[in-house]
Scaffold this motif. Structure first.
Motif, PDB file in Angstrom:
ATOM      1  N   LEU A  40       0.837  -1.210   0.000  1.00  0.00           N
ATOM      2  CA  LEU A  40       0.000   0.000   0.000  1.00  0.00           C
ATOM      3  C   LEU A  40       0.868   1.255   0.000  1.00  0.00           C
ATOM      4  CD1 LEU A  40      -2.831  -1.055   2.478  1.00  0.00           C
ATOM      5  CD2 LEU A  40      -2.931  -0.981  -0.019  1.00  0.00           C
ATOM      6  N   ASP A  41       1.962   1.236   0.766  1.00  0.00           N
ATOM      7  CA  ASP A  41       2.894   2.363   0.787  1.00  0.00           C
ATOM      8  C   ASP A  41       3.490   2.576  -0.599  1.00  0.00           C
ATOM      9  OD1 ASP A  41       4.564   4.368   2.256  1.00  0.00           O
ATOM     10  OD2 ASP A  41       6.177   3.015   1.649  1.00  0.00           O
ATOM     11  N   LEU A  42       3.848   1.493  -1.259  1.00  0.00           N
ATOM     12  CA  LEU A  42       4.412   1.573  -2.607  1.00  0.00           C
ATOM     13  C   LEU A  42       3.374   2.084  -3.601  1.00  0.00           C
ATOM     14  CD1 LEU A  42       6.873   0.879  -4.424  1.00  0.00           C
ATOM     15  CD2 LEU A  42       5.846  -1.380  -4.719  1.00  0.00           C
ATOM     16  N   LEU A  43       2.151   1.587  -3.491  1.00  0.00           N
ATOM     17  CA  LEU A  43       1.078   2.007  -4.410  1.00  0.00           C
ATOM     18  C   LEU A  43       0.802   3.499  -4.321  1.00  0.00           C
ATOM     19  CD1 LEU A  43      -1.615  -0.805  -4.123  1.00  0.00           C
ATOM     20  CD2 LEU A  43      -0.319  -0.188  -6.162  1.00  0.00           C
ATOM     21  N   ILE A  44       0.730   4.005  -3.101  1.00  0.00           N
ATOM     22  CA  ILE A  44       0.363   5.414  -2.958  1.00  0.00           C
ATOM     23  C   ILE A  44       1.537   6.338  -3.238  1.00  0.00           C
ATOM     24  CG2 ILE A  44       0.710   5.589  -0.476  1.00  0.00           C
ATOM     25  CD1 ILE A  44      -1.897   7.364  -0.538  1.00  0.00           C
ATOM     26  N   GLY A  45       2.744   5.930  -2.887  1.00  0.00           N
ATOM     27  CA  GLY A  45       3.920   6.767  -3.164  1.00  0.00           C
ATOM     28  C   GLY A  45       3.704   8.183  -2.676  1.00  0.00           C
ATOM     29  N   GLU A  46       3.806   9.150  -3.583  1.00  0.00           N
ATOM     30  CA  GLU A  46       3.621  10.561  -3.238  1.00  0.00           C
ATOM     31  C   GLU A  46       2.245  11.088  -3.660  1.00  0.00           C
ATOM     32  OE1 GLU A  46       5.733  12.255  -1.327  1.00  0.00           O
ATOM     33  OE2 GLU A  46       6.899  10.403  -1.237  1.00  0.00           O
ATOM     34  N   ALA A  47       1.400  10.214  -4.193  1.00  0.00           N
ATOM     35  CA  ALA A  47       0.070  10.641  -4.632  1.00  0.00           C
ATOM     36  C   ALA A  47      -0.827  10.940  -3.428  1.00  0.00           C
ATOM     37  CB  ALA A  47      -0.573   9.550  -5.491  1.00  0.00           C
ATOM     38  N   ARG A  48      -1.904  11.672  -3.673  1.00  0.00           N
ATOM     39  CA  ARG A  48      -2.879  11.929  -2.594  1.00  0.00           C
ATOM     40  C   ARG A  48      -3.668  10.670  -2.284  1.00  0.00           C
ATOM     41  NH1 ARG A  48      -7.179  15.743  -2.993  1.00  0.00           N
ATOM     42  NH2 ARG A  48      -7.353  15.680  -0.765  1.00  0.00           N
ATOM     43  N   GLN A  49      -4.034   9.956  -3.324  1.00  0.00           N
ATOM     44  CA  GLN A  49      -4.769   8.714  -3.143  1.00  0.00           C
ATOM     45  C   GLN A  49      -4.691   7.888  -4.417  1.00  0.00           C
ATOM     46  OE1 GLN A  49      -8.763  10.070  -2.217  1.00  0.00           O
ATOM     47  NE2 GLN A  49      -9.474   9.606  -4.264  1.00  0.00           N
ATOM     48  N   VAL A  50      -4.878   6.593  -4.267  1.00  0.00           N
ATOM     49  CA  VAL A  50      -4.938   5.685  -5.407  1.00  0.00           C
ATOM     50  C   VAL A  50      -6.120   4.754  -5.209  1.00  0.00           C
ATOM     51  CG1 VAL A  50      -2.473   5.738  -5.945  1.00  0.00           C
ATOM     52  CG2 VAL A  50      -3.334   4.038  -4.352  1.00  0.00           C
ATOM     53  N   ARG A  51      -6.564   4.195  -6.298  1.00  0.00           N
ATOM     54  CA  ARG A  51      -7.673   3.247  -6.264  1.00  0.00           C
ATOM     55  C   ARG A  51      -7.155   1.931  -6.825  1.00  0.00           C
ATOM     56  NH1 ARG A  51     -13.505   3.430  -6.255  1.00  0.00           N
ATOM     57  NH2 ARG A  51     -14.356   2.151  -7.914  1.00  0.00           N
ATOM     58  N   THR A  52      -7.448   0.850  -6.126  1.00  0.00           N
ATOM     59  CA  THR A  52      -6.981  -0.459  -6.568  1.00  0.00           C
ATOM     60  C   THR A  52      -8.072  -1.502  -6.403  1.00  0.00           C
ATOM     61  OG1 THR A  52      -5.220  -2.116  -6.346  1.00  0.00           O
ATOM     62  CG2 THR A  52      -5.944  -1.044  -4.316  1.00  0.00           C
ATOM     63  N   SER A  53      -8.050  -2.470  -7.264  1.00  0.00           N
ATOM     64  CA  SER A  53      -8.999  -3.575  -7.189  1.00  0.00           C
ATOM     65  C   SER A  53      -8.655  -4.448  -5.985  1.00  0.00           C
ATOM     66  CB  SER A  53      -8.911  -4.394  -8.485  1.00  0.00           C
ATOM     67  OG  SER A  53      -9.384  -5.702  -8.283  1.00  0.00           O
ATOM     68  N   THR A  54      -9.654  -4.800  -5.206  1.00  0.00           N
ATOM     69  CA  THR A  54      -9.454  -5.670  -4.049  1.00  0.00           C
ATOM     70  C   THR A  54      -8.916  -7.024  -4.499  1.00  0.00           C
ATOM     71  OG1 THR A  54     -11.286  -4.548  -2.950  1.00  0.00           O
ATOM     72  CG2 THR A  54     -10.589  -6.642  -2.007  1.00  0.00           C
ATOM     73  N   GLU A  55      -9.483  -7.544  -5.572  1.00  0.00           N
ATOM     74  CA  GLU A  55      -9.035  -8.836  -6.096  1.00  0.00           C
ATOM     75  C   GLU A  55      -7.577  -8.758  -6.558  1.00  0.00           C
ATOM     76  OE1 GLU A  55     -10.124 -12.151  -9.531  1.00  0.00           O
ATOM     77  OE2 GLU A  55     -11.387 -10.368  -9.323  1.00  0.00           O
ATOM     78  N   GLU A  56      -7.245  -7.715  -7.309  1.00  0.00           N
ATOM     79  CA  GLU A  56      -5.876  -7.530  -7.802  1.00  0.00           C
ATOM     80  C   GLU A  56      -4.891  -7.419  -6.635  1.00  0.00           C
ATOM     81  OE1 GLU A  56      -2.555  -6.871 -10.187  1.00  0.00           O
ATOM     82  OE2 GLU A  56      -4.547  -7.537 -10.807  1.00  0.00           O
ATOM     83  N   LEU A  57      -5.242  -6.654  -5.633  1.00  0.00           N
ATOM     84  CA  LEU A  57      -4.370  -6.480  -4.474  1.00  0.00           C
ATOM     85  C   LEU A  57      -4.144  -7.812  -3.769  1.00  0.00           C
ATOM     86  CD1 LEU A  57      -2.767  -4.630  -2.561  1.00  0.00           C
ATOM     87  CD2 LEU A  57      -4.919  -4.236  -1.314  1.00  0.00           C
ATOM     88  N   ALA A  58      -5.211  -8.548  -3.509  1.00  0.00           N
ATOM     89  CA  ALA A  58      -5.090  -9.835  -2.807  1.00  0.00           C
ATOM     90  C   ALA A  58      -4.220 -10.808  -3.595  1.00  0.00           C
ATOM     91  CB  ALA A  58      -6.475 -10.431  -2.574  1.00  0.00           C
ATOM     92  N   ARG A  59      -4.462 -10.904  -4.881  1.00  0.00           N
ATOM     93  CA  ARG A  59      -3.687 -11.863  -5.697  1.00  0.00           C
ATOM     94  C   ARG A  59      -2.235 -11.423  -5.838  1.00  0.00           C
ATOM     95  NH1 ARG A  59      -7.612 -14.767  -9.999  1.00  0.00           N
ATOM     96  NH2 ARG A  59      -9.265 -15.127  -8.505  1.00  0.00           N
ATOM     97  N   SER A  60      -2.003 -10.114  -5.936  1.00  0.00           N
ATOM     98  CA  SER A  60      -0.625  -9.634  -6.089  1.00  0.00           C
ATOM     99  C   SER A  60       0.199  -9.860  -4.817  1.00  0.00           C
ATOM    100  CB  SER A  60      -0.602  -8.150  -6.470  1.00  0.00           C
ATOM    101  OG  SER A  60      -0.949  -7.335  -5.373  1.00  0.00           O
ATOM    102  N   LEU A  61      -0.474 -10.028  -3.694  1.00  0.00           N
ATOM    103  CA  LEU A  61       0.210 -10.297  -2.425  1.00  0.00           C
ATOM    104  C   LEU A  61       0.334 -11.798  -2.146  1.00  0.00           C
ATOM    105  CD1 LEU A  61      -1.488  -7.593  -0.184  1.00  0.00           C
ATOM    106  CD2 LEU A  61       0.801  -7.531  -1.175  1.00  0.00           C
ATOM    107  N   GLY A  62      -0.215 -12.617  -3.044  1.00  0.00           N
ATOM    108  CA  GLY A  62      -0.173 -14.064  -2.834  1.00  0.00           C
ATOM    109  C   GLY A  62      -1.173 -14.539  -1.808  1.00  0.00           C
ATOM    110  N   LEU A  63      -2.197 -13.729  -1.556  1.00  0.00           N
ATOM    111  CA  LEU A  63      -3.199 -14.085  -0.550  1.00  0.00           C
ATOM    112  C   LEU A  63      -4.415 -14.771  -1.150  1.00  0.00           C
ATOM    113  CD1 LEU A  63      -3.113 -10.846   1.641  1.00  0.00           C
ATOM    114  CD2 LEU A  63      -1.905 -12.998   1.995  1.00  0.00           C
ATOM    115  N   GLY A  64      -4.430 -14.898  -2.473  1.00  0.00           N
ATOM    116  CA  GLY A  64      -5.612 -15.460  -3.104  1.00  0.00           C
ATOM    117  C   GLY A  64      -6.776 -14.491  -2.968  1.00  0.00           C
ATOM    118  N   TYR A  65      -7.867 -14.793  -3.617  1.00  0.00           N
ATOM    119  CA  TYR A  65      -9.005 -13.887  -3.541  1.00  0.00           C
ATOM    120  C   TYR A  65     -10.281 -14.676  -3.372  1.00  0.00           C
ATOM    121  CZ  TYR A  65     -12.649 -10.616  -4.733  1.00  0.00           C
ATOM    122  OH  TYR A  65     -13.791  -9.843  -4.702  1.00  0.00           O
TER     123      TYR A  65
END
Length: 193
Positions: A52-77
């Motif tokens: 999440l820290d990497l995703l937001i970086g210096e932006a005010r906010q970002v929007r991400t898919s819950t499914e994409e986030l879970a799978r990208s972390l190896g947590l399955g969805y």
């Protein structure tokens, strides 16, 4: 935040600007967090915070898919409440290292606080020793790395034929204070190969 239904399909991630007291806080990507917060929060929470820290970086906010986030972390969805991602978010919120203001709106800090005395006591003895030495060790590592980079930069610029004044100007632009050591690298230039 304990919610009954599933998390929304998309998460909005914002920066949580946490006011610091006088104590030193640690960047989410630091060795302190990797070594000492990991046994407290668990690996999926640490990876989640770092992603999440990497995703937001210096932006005010970002929007991400819950499914994409879970799978990208190896947590399955799974779209059901109680998935590994849900449990990781809830655990981070329980430890107050992440905030979910409303379902799907998450705030992530840049840094985490030092562990409390109670948390330190829960660590294995070997990590308790590291925890007590870590701030001094980190300062030493940072200074040693900085001196090494300064020497390498100075030597490289000297090998490229830059004058002492040019080297000093370049080092100042890069944030290094003027030092007398620029000429010392000419005596022992670094060569490759």
């Amino acid at each position: 935040m304990g919610q009954d239904g599933p998390r929304p399909a998309f998460l909005t991630v914002c920066r949580w600007e946490v006011p610091h007291r006088q104590e030193q806080w640690w960047p989410i990507t630091s060795e302190y967090v990797q070594l000492l917060w990991l046994p407290i929060l668990g690996p999926s929470c640490i990876v989640l915070l770092q992603r999440l820290d990497l995703l937001i970086g210096e932006a005010r906010q970002v929007r991400t898919s819950t499914e994409e986030l879970a799978r990208s972390l190896g947590l399955g969805y799974t779209p059901h409440r109680g998935s590994l991602l849900d449990r990781s978010i809830d655990r981070c919120c329980d430890f107050r290292v992440l905030r979910e203001l409303i379902p799907g709106l998450i705030e992530v800090p840049r840094e985490l606080p030092p562990l409390s005395s109670r948390q330190l006591k829960r660590l294995p003895e070997s990590l308790q020793v590291v925890a007590h030495a870590q701030p001094e060790l980190q300062r030493y590592r940072n200074e040693t790395e900085r001196r090494g980079r300064l020497h390498q930069l100075t030597a490289t610029l000297a090998n490229l034929g830059a004058t002492d004044d040019e080297i000093s100007d370049q080092l100042l632009r890069l944030g290094y204070p003027p030092e007398r050591s620029t000429t010392s690298s000419r005596a022992h230039p670094v060569t490759s190969g």
